[in-house]
Motif scaffolding. Structure first.
Motif, PDB file in Angstrom:
ATOM      1  N   GLU A  38       3.637  79.558  49.644  1.00 27.26           N
ATOM      2  CA  GLU A  38       4.465  80.727  49.949  1.00 27.26           C
ATOM      3  C   GLU A  38       4.236  81.178  51.392  1.00 27.26           C
ATOM      4  OE1 GLU A  38       6.860  82.032  48.051  1.00 27.26           O
ATOM      5  OE2 GLU A  38       6.426  80.478  46.565  1.00 27.26           O
ATOM      6  N   GLY A  39       2.989  81.159  51.843  1.00 29.16           N
ATOM      7  CA  GLY A  39       2.673  81.496  53.232  1.00 29.16           C
ATOM      8  C   GLY A  39       3.309  80.520  54.204  1.00 29.16           C
ATOM      9  N   GLN A  40       3.361  79.247  53.820  1.00 30.05           N
ATOM     10  CA  GLN A  40       4.010  78.241  54.665  1.00 30.05           C
ATOM     11  C   GLN A  40       5.492  78.546  54.827  1.00 30.05           C
ATOM     12  OE1 GLN A  40       3.219  74.430  52.879  1.00 30.05           O
ATOM     13  NE2 GLN A  40       1.030  74.518  53.334  1.00 30.05           N
ATOM     14  N   LYS A  41       6.138  78.979  53.735  1.00 29.58           N
ATOM     15  CA  LYS A  41       7.561  79.319  53.816  1.00 29.58           C
ATOM     16  C   LYS A  41       7.787  80.446  54.823  1.00 29.58           C
ATOM     17  CE  LYS A  41       9.846  79.959  50.037  1.00 29.58           C
ATOM     18  NZ  LYS A  41      10.255  80.261  48.651  1.00 29.58           N
ATOM     19  N   TYR A  84      -2.926  75.000  59.934  1.00 33.90           N
ATOM     20  CA  TYR A  84      -3.318  75.376  58.583  1.00 33.90           C
ATOM     21  C   TYR A  84      -2.843  76.801  58.372  1.00 33.90           C
ATOM     22  CZ  TYR A  84      -6.055  76.148  54.406  1.00 33.90           C
ATOM     23  OH  TYR A  84      -6.438  76.424  53.119  1.00 33.90           O
ATOM     24  N   VAL A  85      -2.043  77.031  57.337  1.00 33.44           N
ATOM     25  CA  VAL A  85      -1.494  78.350  57.039  1.00 33.44           C
ATOM     26  C   VAL A  85      -2.313  78.963  55.915  1.00 33.44           C
ATOM     27  CG1 VAL A  85       0.546  79.636  56.336  1.00 33.44           C
ATOM     28  CG2 VAL A  85       0.800  77.549  57.701  1.00 33.44           C
ATOM     29  N   THR A  86      -2.815  80.173  56.156  1.00 33.63           N
ATOM     30  CA  THR A  86      -3.608  80.848  55.143  1.00 33.63           C
ATOM     31  C   THR A  86      -2.954  82.170  54.744  1.00 33.63           C
ATOM     32  OG1 THR A  86      -5.766  81.754  54.561  1.00 33.63           O
ATOM     33  CG2 THR A  86      -5.124  81.928  56.866  1.00 33.63           C
ATOM     34  N   PRO A  87      -2.909  82.455  53.450  1.00 24.76           N
ATOM     35  CA  PRO A  87      -2.378  83.732  52.990  1.00 24.76           C
ATOM     36  C   PRO A  87      -3.462  84.801  52.830  1.00 24.76           C
ATOM     37  CG  PRO A  87      -2.700  82.312  51.119  1.00 24.76           C
ATOM     38  CD  PRO A  87      -3.118  81.529  52.340  1.00 24.76           C
ATOM     39  N   MET A  88      -4.654  84.536  53.324  1.00 24.83           N
ATOM     40  CA  MET A  88      -5.789  85.437  53.126  1.00 24.83           C
ATOM     41  C   MET A  88      -5.549  86.788  53.784  1.00 24.83           C
ATOM     42  SD  MET A  88      -8.834  82.647  53.718  1.00 24.83           S
ATOM     43  CE  MET A  88     -10.134  83.835  53.759  1.00 24.83           C
ATOM     44  N   THR A  89      -6.272  87.788  53.323  1.00 23.03           N
ATOM     45  CA  THR A  89      -6.232  89.125  53.903  1.00 23.03           C
ATOM     46  C   THR A  89      -7.659  89.559  54.187  1.00 23.03           C
ATOM     47  OG1 THR A  89      -6.343  90.190  51.742  1.00 23.03           O
ATOM     48  CG2 THR A  89      -4.152  89.735  52.607  1.00 23.03           C
ATOM     49  N   GLY A  90      -7.815  90.542  55.056  1.00 21.21           N
ATOM     50  CA  GLY A  90      -9.136  91.088  55.326  1.00 21.21           C
ATOM     51  C   GLY A  90      -9.536  90.947  56.776  1.00 21.21           C
ATOM     52  N   MET A  91     -10.795  91.313  57.040  1.00 22.77           N
ATOM     53  CA  MET A  91     -11.364  91.269  58.386  1.00 22.77           C
ATOM     54  C   MET A  91     -12.327  90.085  58.472  1.00 22.77           C
ATOM     55  SD  MET A  91     -10.676  94.278  60.204  1.00 22.77           S
ATOM     56  CE  MET A  91     -12.077  94.322  61.250  1.00 22.77           C
ATOM     57  N   TYR A  92     -12.096  89.229  59.466  1.00 20.99           N
ATOM     58  CA  TYR A  92     -12.928  88.041  59.654  1.00 20.99           C
ATOM     59  C   TYR A  92     -13.380  87.961  61.107  1.00 20.99           C
ATOM     60  CZ  TYR A  92     -11.349  86.583  55.081  1.00 20.99           C
ATOM     61  OH  TYR A  92     -11.112  86.519  53.742  1.00 20.99           O
ATOM     62  N   LEU A 114     -12.418  78.124  57.672  1.00 14.78           N
ATOM     63  CA  LEU A 114     -11.062  77.722  58.045  1.00 14.78           C
ATOM     64  C   LEU A 114     -10.984  77.141  59.456  1.00 14.78           C
ATOM     65  CD1 LEU A 114      -8.956  80.597  56.482  1.00 14.78           C
ATOM     66  CD2 LEU A 114      -9.602  78.398  55.501  1.00 14.78           C
ATOM     67  N   LEU A 115     -11.901  77.542  60.333  1.00 13.98           N
ATOM     68  CA  LEU A 115     -11.911  76.993  61.688  1.00 13.98           C
ATOM     69  C   LEU A 115     -12.260  75.509  61.679  1.00 13.98           C
ATOM     70  CD1 LEU A 115     -13.782  79.846  63.591  1.00 13.98           C
ATOM     71  CD2 LEU A 115     -11.325  79.396  63.538  1.00 13.98           C
ATOM     72  N   THR A 116     -13.358  75.171  60.994  1.00 14.09           N
ATOM     73  CA  THR A 116     -13.756  73.761  60.972  1.00 14.09           C
ATOM     74  C   THR A 116     -12.795  72.933  60.132  1.00 14.09           C
ATOM     75  OG1 THR A 116     -15.311  74.188  59.167  1.00 14.09           O
ATOM     76  CG2 THR A 116     -16.198  74.219  61.415  1.00 14.09           C
ATOM     77  N   LEU A 144      -4.758  77.817  63.497  1.00 17.73           N
ATOM     78  CA  LEU A 144      -4.898  78.539  62.239  1.00 17.73           C
ATOM     79  C   LEU A 144      -3.844  79.636  62.225  1.00 17.73           C
ATOM     80  CD1 LEU A 144      -6.433  79.157  59.606  1.00 17.73           C
ATOM     81  CD2 LEU A 144      -7.991  80.580  60.965  1.00 17.73           C
ATOM     82  N   LEU A 145      -2.906  79.554  61.274  1.00 17.14           N
ATOM     83  CA  LEU A 145      -1.834  80.549  61.150  1.00 17.14           C
ATOM     84  C   LEU A 145      -2.133  81.468  59.977  1.00 17.14           C
ATOM     85  CD1 LEU A 145       1.376  78.354  61.541  1.00 17.14           C
ATOM     86  CD2 LEU A 145       0.414  79.906  63.208  1.00 17.14           C
ATOM     87  N   CYS A 146      -1.978  82.741  60.204  1.00 13.84           N
ATOM     88  CA  CYS A 146      -2.203  83.731  59.168  1.00 13.84           C
ATOM     89  C   CYS A 146      -0.847  84.287  58.753  1.00 13.84           C
ATOM     90  CB  CYS A 146      -3.093  84.840  59.684  1.00 13.84           C
ATOM     91  SG  CYS A 146      -4.584  84.212  60.480  1.00 13.84           S
ATOM     92  N   SER A 147      -0.458  84.101  57.492  1.00  8.70           N
ATOM     93  CA  SER A 147       0.866  84.525  57.039  1.00  8.70           C
ATOM     94  C   SER A 147       0.913  85.984  56.604  1.00  8.70           C
ATOM     95  CB  SER A 147       1.336  83.629  55.896  1.00  8.70           C
ATOM     96  OG  SER A 147       0.494  83.763  54.776  1.00  8.70           O
ATOM     97  N   ASP A 148      -0.235  86.624  56.427  1.00  4.79           N
ATOM     98  CA  ASP A 148      -0.267  88.015  56.005  1.00  4.79           C
ATOM     99  C   ASP A 148      -0.676  88.896  57.184  1.00  4.79           C
ATOM    100  OD1 ASP A 148      -1.176  90.554  54.858  1.00  4.79           O
ATOM    101  OD2 ASP A 148      -0.976  89.529  52.936  1.00  4.79           O
ATOM    102  N   PRO A 149       0.111  89.943  57.491  1.00  2.00           N
ATOM    103  CA  PRO A 149      -0.222  90.785  58.644  1.00  2.00           C
ATOM    104  C   PRO A 149      -1.509  91.595  58.471  1.00  2.00           C
ATOM    105  CG  PRO A 149       1.731  91.617  57.517  1.00  2.00           C
ATOM    106  CD  PRO A 149       1.361  90.325  56.866  1.00  2.00           C
TER     107      PRO A 149
END
Length: 157
Positions: A38-41, A84-92, A114-116, A144-149
């Protein structure tokens, strides 16, 4: 942008994954895989507005000899990019090769890194392409693409 989509369980006519195929996908890849697709879409919708027909996006391809699918490989005049598309949320926090969460002033390593993961995918595609005869290819860049703002990365270099 041309898209070559090899996403398993994905109906290319409807652009969706049926309920039955969702169940099969969860059993094969895990529940997080559906969120990644879904994040890729979402990422494709944004990238497609920016890039022209000189670019080709390979989605969820499984190159010969690989055990995992590569989420995005973008090929165009600017080079080759593995995303790499991630749907994750939070502070990293990204600090060198370290990847983890931030809670107050506390840093905690997170798995998967996710970096490595993204960097290894890019390196493996670069090696694959060189073995296929693309010797002039200097590098394959990892993104690294983040799909969630609500996903926030504090990058320390």
């Amino acid at each position: 942008m041309k898209i070559i989509d090899q996403t398993p369980f994905f109906n290319h006519e409807t652009g969706e994954i049926s309920m039955l195929d969702r169940g099969r996908a969860i059993m094969k890849f895990g529940a997080a895989w559906i969120k990644e697709v879904e994040g890729q879409k979402q990422a494709i919708a944004v990238i497609g507005q920016i890039l022209d027909s000189n670019y080709t996006l390979l989605r969820n391809v499984l190159p010969a000899g690989f055990e995992i699918r590569i989420p995005f490989i973008l090929i165009g005049p600017a080079g080759v990019f593995v995303m790499y598309v991630t749907p994750m949320t939070g502070m990293y926090r990204a600090k060198g090769d370290l990847w983890g969460t931030i809670s107050g002033n506390t840093f905690k390593n997170e798995k998967p890194n996710l970096l490595t993961r993204t960097e290894r995918m890019a390196r493996s595609i670069q090696v694959f392409l060189k073995r296929q005869g693309y010797l002039a290819l200097n590098s394959v860049d990892a993104i690294l693409l983040c799909s969630d703002p609500s996903f926030n990365v504090d990058s320390i270099r």
